[in-house]
Design a protein around this motif. Structure first.
Motif, PDB file in Angstrom:
ATOM      1  N   GLU A  34      47.282  49.779  43.199  1.00 47.95           N
ATOM      2  CA  GLU A  34      46.042  49.117  42.799  1.00 47.95           C
ATOM      3  C   GLU A  34      46.255  47.694  42.321  1.00 47.95           C
ATOM      4  O   GLU A  34      45.597  46.772  42.805  1.00 47.95           O
ATOM      5  CB  GLU A  34      45.332  49.950  41.732  1.00 47.95           C
ATOM      6  CG  GLU A  34      43.989  49.353  41.321  1.00 47.95           C
ATOM      7  CD  GLU A  34      43.285  50.214  40.299  1.00 47.95           C
ATOM      8  OE1 GLU A  34      42.224  49.794  39.827  1.00 47.95           O
ATOM      9  OE2 GLU A  34      43.801  51.305  39.976  1.00 47.95           O
ATOM     10  N   PRO A  35      47.190  47.432  41.375  1.00 50.54           N
ATOM     11  CA  PRO A  35      47.410  46.053  40.955  1.00 50.54           C
ATOM     12  C   PRO A  35      47.914  45.183  42.094  1.00 50.54           C
ATOM     13  O   PRO A  35      47.592  44.006  42.177  1.00 50.54           O
ATOM     14  CB  PRO A  35      48.461  46.182  39.843  1.00 50.54           C
ATOM     15  CG  PRO A  35      48.351  47.584  39.373  1.00 50.54           C
ATOM     16  CD  PRO A  35      47.996  48.363  40.578  1.00 50.54           C
ATOM     17  N   GLN A  36      48.728  45.787  43.009  1.00 45.85           N
ATOM     18  CA  GLN A  36      49.252  44.999  44.120  1.00 45.85           C
ATOM     19  C   GLN A  36      48.125  44.516  45.014  1.00 45.85           C
ATOM     20  O   GLN A  36      48.073  43.355  45.410  1.00 45.85           O
ATOM     21  CB  GLN A  36      50.241  45.854  44.923  1.00 45.85           C
ATOM     22  CG  GLN A  36      50.945  45.101  46.049  1.00 45.85           C
ATOM     23  CD  GLN A  36      51.880  44.039  45.530  1.00 45.85           C
ATOM     24  OE1 GLN A  36      52.534  44.235  44.518  1.00 45.85           O
ATOM     25  NE2 GLN A  36      51.918  42.905  46.176  1.00 45.85           N
ATOM     26  N   SER A  37      47.172  45.425  45.361  1.00 45.91           N
ATOM     27  CA  SER A  37      46.059  45.040  46.212  1.00 45.91           C
ATOM     28  C   SER A  37      45.154  44.042  45.502  1.00 45.91           C
ATOM     29  O   SER A  37      44.589  43.148  46.132  1.00 45.91           O
ATOM     30  CB  SER A  37      45.266  46.278  46.623  1.00 45.91           C
ATOM     31  OG  SER A  37      44.731  46.930  45.497  1.00 45.91           O
ATOM     32  N   LYS A  38      45.028  44.162  44.179  1.00 44.30           N
ATOM     33  CA  LYS A  38      44.197  43.221  43.428  1.00 44.30           C
ATOM     34  C   LYS A  38      44.798  41.822  43.469  1.00 44.30           C
ATOM     35  O   LYS A  38      44.095  40.843  43.634  1.00 44.30           O
ATOM     36  CB  LYS A  38      44.050  43.704  41.985  1.00 44.30           C
ATOM     37  CG  LYS A  38      43.167  42.805  41.139  1.00 44.30           C
ATOM     38  CD  LYS A  38      42.788  43.483  39.835  1.00 44.30           C
ATOM     39  CE  LYS A  38      43.966  43.715  38.951  1.00 44.30           C
ATOM     40  NZ  LYS A  38      43.568  44.262  37.629  1.00 44.30           N
ATOM     41  N   ARG A  39      46.145  41.739  43.338  1.00 39.44           N
ATOM     42  CA  ARG A  39      46.785  40.430  43.389  1.00 39.44           C
ATOM     43  C   ARG A  39      46.636  39.807  44.767  1.00 39.44           C
ATOM     44  O   ARG A  39      46.418  38.601  44.900  1.00 39.44           O
ATOM     45  CB  ARG A  39      48.268  40.551  43.019  1.00 39.44           C
ATOM     46  CG  ARG A  39      48.517  40.868  41.576  1.00 39.44           C
ATOM     47  CD  ARG A  39      49.921  40.478  41.162  1.00 39.44           C
ATOM     48  NE  ARG A  39      50.927  41.156  41.953  1.00 39.44           N
ATOM     49  CZ  ARG A  39      51.377  42.370  41.670  1.00 39.44           C
ATOM     50  NH1 ARG A  39      50.884  43.038  40.653  1.00 39.44           N
ATOM     51  NH2 ARG A  39      52.323  42.917  42.406  1.00 39.44           N
ATOM     52  N   THR A  40      46.731  40.647  45.834  1.00 38.02           N
ATOM     53  CA  THR A  40      46.555  40.133  47.190  1.00 38.02           C
ATOM     54  C   THR A  40      45.163  39.565  47.360  1.00 38.02           C
ATOM     55  O   THR A  40      44.973  38.487  47.941  1.00 38.02           O
ATOM     56  CB  THR A  40      46.797  41.247  48.215  1.00 38.02           C
ATOM     57  OG1 THR A  40      48.129  41.752  48.050  1.00 38.02           O
ATOM     58  CG2 THR A  40      46.626  40.734  49.630  1.00 38.02           C
ATOM     59  N   PHE A  41      44.159  40.276  46.832  1.00 37.85           N
ATOM     60  CA  PHE A  41      42.781  39.791  46.915  1.00 37.85           C
ATOM     61  C   PHE A  41      42.621  38.466  46.187  1.00 37.85           C
ATOM     62  O   PHE A  41      41.985  37.534  46.683  1.00 37.85           O
ATOM     63  CB  PHE A  41      41.840  40.831  46.322  1.00 37.85           C
ATOM     64  CG  PHE A  41      40.427  40.333  46.113  1.00 37.85           C
ATOM     65  CD1 PHE A  41      39.566  40.146  47.179  1.00 37.85           C
ATOM     66  CD2 PHE A  41      39.983  40.017  44.837  1.00 37.85           C
ATOM     67  CE1 PHE A  41      38.281  39.677  46.971  1.00 37.85           C
ATOM     68  CE2 PHE A  41      38.701  39.545  44.630  1.00 37.85           C
ATOM     69  CZ  PHE A  41      37.849  39.377  45.703  1.00 37.85           C
TER      70      PHE A  41
ATOM     71  N   LYS B  47      56.613  49.297  34.714  1.00 36.12           N
ATOM     72  CA  LYS B  47      56.091  49.183  36.077  1.00 36.12           C
ATOM     73  C   LYS B  47      57.077  48.530  37.045  1.00 36.12           C
ATOM     74  O   LYS B  47      56.744  47.545  37.719  1.00 36.12           O
ATOM     75  CB  LYS B  47      54.760  48.433  36.061  1.00 36.12           C
ATOM     76  CG  LYS B  47      53.720  49.086  35.149  1.00 36.12           C
ATOM     77  CD  LYS B  47      52.370  48.415  35.226  1.00 36.12           C
ATOM     78  CE  LYS B  47      51.377  49.105  34.302  1.00 36.12           C
ATOM     79  NZ  LYS B  47      50.036  48.496  34.365  1.00 36.12           N
ATOM     80  N   PRO B  48      58.288  49.055  37.165  1.00 34.48           N
ATOM     81  CA  PRO B  48      59.269  48.444  38.060  1.00 34.48           C
ATOM     82  C   PRO B  48      58.849  48.489  39.530  1.00 34.48           C
ATOM     83  O   PRO B  48      59.286  47.652  40.324  1.00 34.48           O
ATOM     84  CB  PRO B  48      60.535  49.279  37.814  1.00 34.48           C
ATOM     85  CG  PRO B  48      60.025  50.603  37.324  1.00 34.48           C
ATOM     86  CD  PRO B  48      58.819  50.268  36.502  1.00 34.48           C
ATOM     87  N   GLY B  49      58.013  49.456  39.886  1.00 31.84           N
ATOM     88  CA  GLY B  49      57.584  49.582  41.271  1.00 31.84           C
ATOM     89  C   GLY B  49      56.779  48.411  41.783  1.00 31.84           C
ATOM     90  O   GLY B  49      56.658  48.223  43.002  1.00 31.84           O
ATOM     91  N   LEU B  50      56.226  47.604  40.877  1.00 33.68           N
ATOM     92  CA  LEU B  50      55.436  46.447  41.307  1.00 33.68           C
ATOM     93  C   LEU B  50      56.316  45.273  41.723  1.00 33.68           C
ATOM     94  O   LEU B  50      55.809  44.280  42.257  1.00 33.68           O
ATOM     95  CB  LEU B  50      54.495  46.008  40.180  1.00 33.68           C
ATOM     96  CG  LEU B  50      53.442  47.035  39.756  1.00 33.68           C
ATOM     97  CD1 LEU B  50      52.542  46.445  38.683  1.00 33.68           C
ATOM     98  CD2 LEU B  50      52.620  47.495  40.950  1.00 33.68           C
ATOM     99  N   LYS B  51      57.615  45.376  41.442  1.00 33.12           N
ATOM    100  CA  LYS B  51      58.595  44.364  41.851  1.00 33.12           C
ATOM    101  C   LYS B  51      58.274  42.974  41.275  1.00 33.12           C
ATOM    102  O   LYS B  51      58.500  41.948  41.919  1.00 33.12           O
ATOM    103  CB  LYS B  51      58.716  44.305  43.379  1.00 33.12           C
ATOM    104  CG  LYS B  51      59.128  45.632  43.991  1.00 33.12           C
ATOM    105  CD  LYS B  51      59.420  45.516  45.460  1.00 33.12           C
ATOM    106  CE  LYS B  51      59.729  46.881  46.066  1.00 33.12           C
ATOM    107  NZ  LYS B  51      60.844  47.575  45.391  1.00 33.12           N
ATOM    108  N   THR B  52      57.733  42.954  40.054  1.00 36.47           N
ATOM    109  CA  THR B  52      57.521  41.676  39.371  1.00 36.47           C
ATOM    110  C   THR B  52      58.802  41.213  38.679  1.00 36.47           C
ATOM    111  O   THR B  52      58.876  40.080  38.216  1.00 36.47           O
ATOM    112  CB  THR B  52      56.410  41.803  38.311  1.00 36.47           C
ATOM    113  OG1 THR B  52      56.807  42.785  37.339  1.00 36.47           O
ATOM    114  CG2 THR B  52      55.094  42.228  38.953  1.00 36.47           C
ATOM    115  N   GLU B  53      59.790  42.092  38.588  1.00 33.43           N
ATOM    116  CA  GLU B  53      61.070  41.810  37.932  1.00 33.43           C
ATOM    117  C   GLU B  53      60.867  41.319  36.490  1.00 33.43           C
ATOM    118  O   GLU B  53      61.250  40.201  36.135  1.00 33.43           O
ATOM    119  CB  GLU B  53      61.889  40.797  38.743  1.00 33.43           C
ATOM    120  CG  GLU B  53      62.232  41.278  40.144  1.00 33.43           C
ATOM    121  CD  GLU B  53      63.087  40.288  40.906  1.00 33.43           C
ATOM    122  OE1 GLU B  53      64.084  39.809  40.341  1.00 33.43           O
ATOM    123  OE2 GLU B  53      62.726  39.983  42.059  1.00 33.43           O
ATOM    124  N   PRO B  54      60.263  42.165  35.666  1.00 31.50           N
ATOM    125  CA  PRO B  54      60.018  41.779  34.273  1.00 31.50           C
ATOM    126  C   PRO B  54      61.315  41.541  33.517  1.00 31.50           C
ATOM    127  O   PRO B  54      62.319  42.220  33.751  1.00 31.50           O
ATOM    128  CB  PRO B  54      59.250  42.971  33.702  1.00 31.50           C
ATOM    129  CG  PRO B  54      59.584  44.110  34.601  1.00 31.50           C
ATOM    130  CD  PRO B  54      59.800  43.528  35.954  1.00 31.50           C
TER     131      PRO B  54
END
Length: 261
Positions: free
Chosen positions: A13-20, A226-233
């Motif tokens: 969900e956050p990934q698709s929101k960022r793409t939008f 949230k490591p799955g989002l690959k933001t590399e926190p």
């Protein structure tokens, strides 16, 4: 605890929101809605704008030992005194959670410090239509309040709920790792005031820095949100329950106490 499909949905969900948001910004720019901005800097691999100058050769990160956090909110208060956000708005805070799981006689209480994660792949940066949000070469993510137009794109893009629109300035606001203190050789207010020694900040590029020594001593326990989002926190946690890893928000086994009277 959420199953694998639930965790995947939280990440998607956050990934698709960022793409939008990225597509929306590109459309706005093409119509001249960001006409007052300077030309966008050259992009680095992955679509991130080139980083701006920071502390030469450094890469800052923060380590939070949840086992040492007593939920006293000294970090919240000291941050507010140092950075003076509006009353009721916070750059960092400690949220209280109730965690339950099968086999547990009673829910566990967890105090979880939350702040900007100063990601290596920050989703808040590329969505800004006026390049007000940027990242320095030392990894610190900042906001140029003189450029920010308060559109809120970065607030929506952040998967860590670490940004807000300042009620007084009407611009984006967030934790800065107290970069003004770091530049003066001081610790961030939250680190300096932590009575339990739960927070440590340091240069990840310096092999013998305190943060690297602590992380090496607990390397099997280091986790991020949230490591799955690959933001590399680059805010790392020791003692973080597994229930928090793939998404604090929306998991049925994790209950934010402030939301339930």
């Amino acid at each position: 605890m959420a199953d694998r499909n639930g965790a995947s949905a939280l990440a998607a969900e956050p990934q698709s929101k960022r793409t939008f948001l990225q597509e929306l910004v590109a459309l706005a720019t093409s119509f001249g809605l960001a006409g007052g901005a300077q030309a966008a800097p050259a992009q680095a691999p992955g679509g991130q704008p080139a980083r701006r100058p920071g502390a030469e050769g450094k890469r800052y990160g923060m380590l939070v030992d949840v086992r040492k956090c007593i939920g006293c909110q000294a970090c919240t208060v000291s941050c507010s005194m140092e950075n003076l956000p509006p009353i009721g708005q916070f750059r960092t805070t400690v949220l209280q959670y109730e965690v339950s799981a099968l086999g547990m006689a009673a829910p566990a209480m967890v105090s979880l410090p939350r702040l900007c994660n100063h990601c290596d792949n920050p989703p808040c940066v590329p969505v800004c239509p006026v390049q007000a949000t940027f990242q320095r070469t030392d990894g610190i993510v900042l906001v140029d309040n003189e450029r920010c137009v308060g559109c809120g794109y970065c607030v929506q893009a952040c998967p860590y709920d670490a940004r807000f629109i300042n009620h007084e300035t009407q611009t984006a606001d967030k934790c800065t790792f107290c970069e003004h203190r770091l530049e003066a050789g001081l610790l961030p207010a939250c680190v300096e005031s932590c009575v339990g020694g739960a927070r440590v900040i340091g240069d990840l590029n310096q092999a013998d820095s305190e943060i690297n020594q602590r992380m090496a001593a607990s390397k099997d326990q280091i986790k991020v949100l949230k490591p799955g989002l690959k933001t590399e926190p680059h805010v790392f946690y020791i003692g973080l329950p597994d229930a928090f890893v793939d998404g604090v928000d929306g998991q049925s086994s994790v209950r934010l106490l402030a939301d339930h009277g």
